[in-house]
Structures are given as C-alpha cells and as structure tokens.
Scaffold this motif. Structure first.
Motif, PDB file in Angstrom:
ATOM      1  N   GLU A 140       0.827  -1.197   0.000  1.00 19.75           N
ATOM      2  CA  GLU A 140       0.000   0.000   0.000  1.00 19.75           C
ATOM      3  C   GLU A 140       0.866   1.253   0.000  1.00 19.75           C
ATOM      4  OE1 GLU A 140      -2.907  -2.360   3.045  1.00 19.75           O
ATOM      5  OE2 GLU A 140      -0.918  -1.567   3.457  1.00 19.75           O
ATOM      6  N   SER A 141       0.296   2.319  -0.513  1.00 23.61           N
ATOM      7  CA  SER A 141       0.959   3.618  -0.462  1.00 23.61           C
ATOM      8  C   SER A 141      -0.105   4.699  -0.535  1.00 23.61           C
ATOM      9  CB  SER A 141       1.947   3.769  -1.619  1.00 23.61           C
ATOM     10  OG  SER A 141       1.288   3.666  -2.862  1.00 23.61           O
ATOM     11  N   GLY A 142       0.300   5.914  -0.169  1.00 20.48           N
ATOM     12  CA  GLY A 142      -0.589   7.057  -0.327  1.00 20.48           C
ATOM     13  C   GLY A 142      -1.188   7.600   0.946  1.00 20.48           C
ATOM     14  N   GLY A 143      -0.961   6.964   2.076  1.00 21.49           N
ATOM     15  CA  GLY A 143      -1.485   7.497   3.319  1.00 21.49           C
ATOM     16  C   GLY A 143      -0.729   8.737   3.749  1.00 21.49           C
ATOM     17  N   GLY A 144      -1.215   9.366   4.808  1.00 24.73           N
ATOM     18  CA  GLY A 144      -0.536  10.557   5.314  1.00 24.73           C
ATOM     19  C   GLY A 144      -1.458  11.418   6.136  1.00 24.73           C
ATOM     20  N   LEU A 145      -1.020  12.649   6.327  1.00 27.60           N
ATOM     21  CA  LEU A 145      -1.757  13.633   7.118  1.00 27.60           C
ATOM     22  C   LEU A 145      -2.406  14.643   6.185  1.00 27.60           C
ATOM     23  CD1 LEU A 145      -2.451  15.017   9.838  1.00 27.60           C
ATOM     24  CD2 LEU A 145      -0.246  16.212   9.646  1.00 27.60           C
ATOM     25  N   VAL A 146      -3.680  14.895   6.412  1.00 26.06           N
ATOM     26  CA  VAL A 146      -4.408  15.843   5.574  1.00 26.06           C
ATOM     27  C   VAL A 146      -5.391  16.609   6.453  1.00 26.06           C
ATOM     28  CG1 VAL A 146      -6.199  14.171   4.960  1.00 26.06           C
ATOM     29  CG2 VAL A 146      -5.711  16.069   3.411  1.00 26.06           C
ATOM     30  N   GLN A 147      -5.701  17.822   6.063  1.00 27.61           N
ATOM     31  CA  GLN A 147      -6.685  18.604   6.808  1.00 27.61           C
ATOM     32  C   GLN A 147      -8.101  18.169   6.429  1.00 27.61           C
ATOM     33  OE1 GLN A 147      -5.783  22.752   6.042  1.00 27.61           O
ATOM     34  NE2 GLN A 147      -4.555  22.888   7.913  1.00 27.61           N
ATOM     35  N   ALA A 148      -9.012  18.407   7.333  1.00 30.05           N
ATOM     36  CA  ALA A 148     -10.412  18.107   7.067  1.00 30.05           C
ATOM     37  C   ALA A 148     -10.863  18.822   5.791  1.00 30.05           C
ATOM     38  CB  ALA A 148     -11.271  18.525   8.243  1.00 30.05           C
ATOM     39  N   GLY A 149     -11.619  18.081   4.985  1.00 31.04           N
ATOM     40  CA  GLY A 149     -12.049  18.617   3.696  1.00 31.04           C
ATOM     41  C   GLY A 149     -11.121  18.282   2.551  1.00 31.04           C
ATOM     42  N   GLY A 150      -9.957  17.758   2.877  1.00 32.48           N
ATOM     43  CA  GLY A 150      -8.972  17.437   1.858  1.00 32.48           C
ATOM     44  C   GLY A 150      -9.185  16.071   1.240  1.00 32.48           C
ATOM     45  N   SER A 151      -8.221  15.705   0.386  1.00 34.72           N
ATOM     46  CA  SER A 151      -8.311  14.445  -0.355  1.00 34.72           C
ATOM     47  C   SER A 151      -7.000  13.677  -0.280  1.00 34.72           C
ATOM     48  CB  SER A 151      -8.635  14.728  -1.826  1.00 34.72           C
ATOM     49  OG  SER A 151      -9.872  15.387  -1.962  1.00 34.72           O
ATOM     50  N   LEU A 152      -7.120  12.372  -0.409  1.00 34.75           N
ATOM     51  CA  LEU A 152      -5.971  11.491  -0.519  1.00 34.75           C
ATOM     52  C   LEU A 152      -6.340  10.355  -1.454  1.00 34.75           C
ATOM     53  CD1 LEU A 152      -4.653  10.946   3.141  1.00 34.75           C
ATOM     54  CD2 LEU A 152      -3.440  12.125   1.302  1.00 34.75           C
ATOM     55  N   ARG A 153      -5.312   9.786  -2.090  1.00 30.43           N
ATOM     56  CA  ARG A 153      -5.541   8.591  -2.883  1.00 30.43           C
ATOM     57  C   ARG A 153      -4.618   7.484  -2.399  1.00 30.43           C
ATOM     58  NH1 ARG A 153      -5.001   7.062  -9.316  1.00 30.43           N
ATOM     59  NH2 ARG A 153      -2.756   7.070  -8.827  1.00 30.43           N
ATOM     60  N   LEU A 154      -5.216   6.375  -2.035  1.00 29.51           N
ATOM     61  CA  LEU A 154      -4.460   5.205  -1.628  1.00 29.51           C
ATOM     62  C   LEU A 154      -4.304   4.260  -2.823  1.00 29.51           C
ATOM     63  CD1 LEU A 154      -6.141   4.357   1.808  1.00 29.51           C
ATOM     64  CD2 LEU A 154      -4.282   5.969   1.316  1.00 29.51           C
ATOM     65  N   SER A 155      -3.147   3.617  -2.870  1.00 32.18           N
ATOM     66  CA  SER A 155      -2.886   2.622  -3.909  1.00 32.18           C
ATOM     67  C   SER A 155      -2.464   1.323  -3.250  1.00 32.18           C
ATOM     68  CB  SER A 155      -1.777   3.096  -4.850  1.00 32.18           C
ATOM     69  OG  SER A 155      -2.131   4.297  -5.491  1.00 32.18           O
ATOM     70  N   CYS A 156      -2.801   0.238  -3.895  1.00 34.87           N
ATOM     71  CA  CYS A 156      -2.389  -1.079  -3.411  1.00 34.87           C
ATOM     72  C   CYS A 156      -1.961  -1.896  -4.617  1.00 34.87           C
ATOM     73  CB  CYS A 156      -3.520  -1.764  -2.677  1.00 34.87           C
ATOM     74  SG  CYS A 156      -3.172  -3.482  -2.216  1.00 34.87           S
ATOM     75  N   ALA A 157      -0.678  -2.177  -4.670  1.00 35.57           N
ATOM     76  CA  ALA A 157      -0.122  -2.956  -5.767  1.00 35.57           C
ATOM     77  C   ALA A 157       0.032  -4.405  -5.325  1.00 35.57           C
ATOM     78  CB  ALA A 157       1.226  -2.392  -6.185  1.00 35.57           C
ATOM     79  N   GLN A 167      -9.803   6.565  -3.869  1.00 36.00           N
ATOM     80  CA  GLN A 167      -9.799   8.028  -3.898  1.00 36.00           C
ATOM     81  C   GLN A 167     -10.710   8.517  -2.788  1.00 36.00           C
ATOM     82  OE1 GLN A 167      -8.040  10.270  -5.949  1.00 36.00           O
ATOM     83  NE2 GLN A 167      -8.833  11.725  -4.435  1.00 36.00           N
ATOM     84  N   MET A 168     -10.145   9.278  -1.867  1.00 36.75           N
ATOM     85  CA  MET A 168     -10.889   9.752  -0.708  1.00 36.75           C
ATOM     86  C   MET A 168     -10.989  11.269  -0.769  1.00 36.75           C
ATOM     87  SD  MET A 168      -9.255   7.305   2.251  1.00 36.75           S
ATOM     88  CE  MET A 168      -7.640   8.064   2.144  1.00 36.75           C
ATOM     89  N   SER A 169     -12.206  11.780  -0.686  1.00 37.98           N
ATOM     90  CA  SER A 169     -12.440  13.213  -0.742  1.00 37.98           C
ATOM     91  C   SER A 169     -13.302  13.645   0.437  1.00 37.98           C
ATOM     92  CB  SER A 169     -13.131  13.585  -2.057  1.00 37.98           C
ATOM     93  OG  SER A 169     -12.368  13.175  -3.171  1.00 37.98           O
ATOM     94  N   SER A 170     -13.337  14.943   0.674  1.00 40.68           N
ATOM     95  CA  SER A 170     -14.131  15.497   1.780  1.00 40.68           C
ATOM     96  C   SER A 170     -13.852  14.753   3.082  1.00 40.68           C
ATOM     97  CB  SER A 170     -15.623  15.443   1.446  1.00 40.68           C
ATOM     98  OG  SER A 170     -15.914  16.144   0.255  1.00 40.68           O
ATOM     99  N   LEU A 171     -12.577  14.563   3.342  1.00 37.08           N
ATOM    100  CA  LEU A 171     -12.184  13.785   4.515  1.00 37.08           C
ATOM    101  C   LEU A 171     -12.540  14.510   5.803  1.00 37.08           C
ATOM    102  CD1 LEU A 171      -8.805  12.523   3.107  1.00 37.08           C
ATOM    103  CD2 LEU A 171     -10.624  11.045   3.961  1.00 37.08           C
ATOM    104  N   THR A 172     -12.891  13.721   6.802  1.00 39.66           N
ATOM    105  CA  THR A 172     -13.209  14.248   8.124  1.00 39.66           C
ATOM    106  C   THR A 172     -12.316  13.545   9.155  1.00 39.66           C
ATOM    107  OG1 THR A 172     -14.862  12.620   8.779  1.00 39.66           O
ATOM    108  CG2 THR A 172     -15.613  14.409   7.357  1.00 39.66           C
ATOM    109  N   PRO A 173     -12.195  14.107  10.350  1.00 33.54           N
ATOM    110  CA  PRO A 173     -11.390  13.438  11.380  1.00 33.54           C
ATOM    111  C   PRO A 173     -11.867  12.011  11.669  1.00 33.54           C
ATOM    112  CG  PRO A 173     -11.767  15.701  12.010  1.00 33.54           C
ATOM    113  CD  PRO A 173     -12.584  15.466  10.772  1.00 33.54           C
ATOM    114  N   GLU A 174     -13.146  11.744  11.432  1.00 32.77           N
ATOM    115  CA  GLU A 174     -13.675  10.392  11.662  1.00 32.77           C
ATOM    116  C   GLU A 174     -13.130   9.374  10.656  1.00 32.77           C
ATOM    117  OE1 GLU A 174     -15.484  13.081  13.985  1.00 32.77           O
ATOM    118  OE2 GLU A 174     -15.633  13.207  11.792  1.00 32.77           O
TER     119      GLU A 174
END
Length: 114
Positions: free
Chosen positions: A6-23, A81-88
């Motif tokens: 896996e890759s793509g995790g990290g720290l992001v502010q609420a409302g932000g986006s991240l994309r995780l990948s799994c090869a 693809q994760m968007s509109s992220l919240t602390p939850e």
C-alpha cells in the motif's frame, strides 16, 4: 504467494483528499475481490469499499459519495480516492484481496486533522 503493498497514506486537513494505492504481486487478480478496510485502535477492522469478483462495488454508508474505489487489472492495482475527509476517517487503512483465501496489506495510516 500474494503480496500487497500500500501507499498514499498521510496527514491531511479536514475537507482534503488522498488517494491510496495497493499494488499486488504473485498471482492473477482479474477474478479476485479487492478492496479496502480500516481500523482504529481498540475497534474491529471495518469494510470501506470492495470490488467483488463480478465487478460490483460496495461502500460503507459512511463513505458513500466521498470515496471511490477503482482497479487497474493490468497493473494489479486497486485505488481508493478519498475526498471530503473528516477526522472520523482517521484510521489505518488495509488493502484486501480474496483469491481463494484472504490476503492483507501491511496497512497505511491516514490522519485527518480538524
């Protein structure tokens, strides 16, 4: 032997986006169910999103409309693809493949700050 990285995790502010990948490596995945689970300390590992063997897609109610799962069979890779992220959404996210048996990635931390 199936290996998931896996890759793509990290720290992001609420409302932000991240994309995780799994090869995936080690086998053919065109007929495998692939997806993502997440887990927080002291709690069970819960389904986030799954692409079934037949190509159907299931999402947890909490992520519907915000997360999108996809796969590239040629690259043996599944994305989240994760968007509109919240602390939850803060959790360790695990890649999952079912190919006769269950396989898990090592997990990637996603932290959403408020």
């Amino acid at each position: 032997q199936v290996r998931l990285v896996e890759s793509g995790g990290g720290l992001v502010q609420a409302g932000g986006s991240l994309r995780l990948s799994c090869a995936a490596s080690g086998s053919t995945f065109s007929s495998a169910a692939m997806g993502w689970f997440r887990q927080t300390p002291g709690k069970q590992r819960d389904l986030v999103a799954l692409i079934t063997r037949g190509g159907n897609i299931n999402y947890a109610d909490s992520v519907k409309g915000r997360f999108t799962i996809s796969r590239d069979s040629a690259k043996k890779t599944v994305y989240l693809q994760m968007s509109s992220l919240t602390p939850e959404d803060t959790a360790v996210y695990y890649c999952y493949v079912h190919l006769g048996t269950d396989y898990w990635g090592q997990g990637t931390q996603v932290t959403v700050s408020s």
